[in-house]
Design an enzyme around this catalytic site. Structure first.
Site, short mmCIF file in Angstrom:
data_model
loop_
_atom_site.label_atom_id
_atom_site.label_comp_id
_atom_site.label_asym_id
_atom_site.label_seq_id
_atom_site.Cartn_x
_atom_site.Cartn_y
_atom_site.Cartn_z
N TYR A 14 42.62 41.07 31.57
CA TYR A 14 41.50 41.66 33.16
C TYR A 14 41.93 42.23 34.21
CZ TYR A 14 38.45 39.98 36.59
OH TYR A 14 38.02 40.16 38.07
N ASP A 38 32.92 35.03 42.80
CA ASP A 38 33.61 36.06 43.34
C ASP A 38 33.37 36.72 44.73
OD1 ASP A 38 35.70 37.71 43.92
OD2 ASP A 38 35.11 39.06 41.97
#
Lengths: 122, 122
Positions: A14, A38
């Site tokens: 990531y 998020d």
């Protein structure tokens, strides 16, 4: 359930995907029906199309990630990391802690990003 | 919902309570019906008596905590921190990321500690 090494490799992937400017590499870590929150406390996004779009935008914004210490695993299906996001074009720095939950095939099924209004420096 | 400052102060208080050898100060951060999953993937403990006992033992073991970077908030009822636990008597170091969820009165209602078998050094 994926191994500790597999989960940690996904979280490193990531970070690396952001830093390589490769949103497809980041999005490919997620299951097709994954959920992304998020930051935590904002509405979640879910599903392949939304996740692809979210990371296309995030990576296009020039965000670069650096780990604040080693990635952590767990005794279950989760791994976590603390990192700092630099967005030079916006003169912005965000300090975040992401927790990823994994499915049996090693894909991320849930991502929860912990950062608040006070964790942004401009 | 507590403010970002209140949540971060609670997490700092958790660290400080360990380092002062004061288990009552740590346990007092939790609601009476709180749930603790430490580490994630192991059975949870719940309730005042279990939490008091858990932290009495943890603090008596001599664990000292140091933050790996600033405590993070969120846009909701959660805050998180990455830290390193040193247990000198056991020659042990654990790298953990704890996520705390808060109730409306500012007490911790859930604690999830992310550390795996590979996050212990001996």
């Amino acid at each position: 359930m994926p191994t500790q090494e597999e989960m940690k490799a996904a979280l490193q992937g990531y970070v690396d995907g952001f830093n390589a400017g490769d949103p497809a590499a980041v999005a490919a870590l997620f299951a097709d029906d994954a959920v992304v929150e998020d930051p935590v406390g904002h509405p979640r996004i879910a599903g392949r199309a939304a996740i692809d779009e979210f990371y296309a935008n995030a990576v296009a914004g020039g965000a670069k990630l650096s780990l604040d210490g080693p990635i952590r695993g767990s005794h279950g299906d989760r791994a976590a990391m603390a990192f700092t996001v630099e967005v030079p074009a916006m003169g912005m720095r965000i300090r975040a802690i992401d927790v990823m939950t994994f499915g049996p095939d090693g894909k991320i099924v849930k991502m929860e990003a912990h950062w608040g209004p006070d964790d942004i420096e401009q």
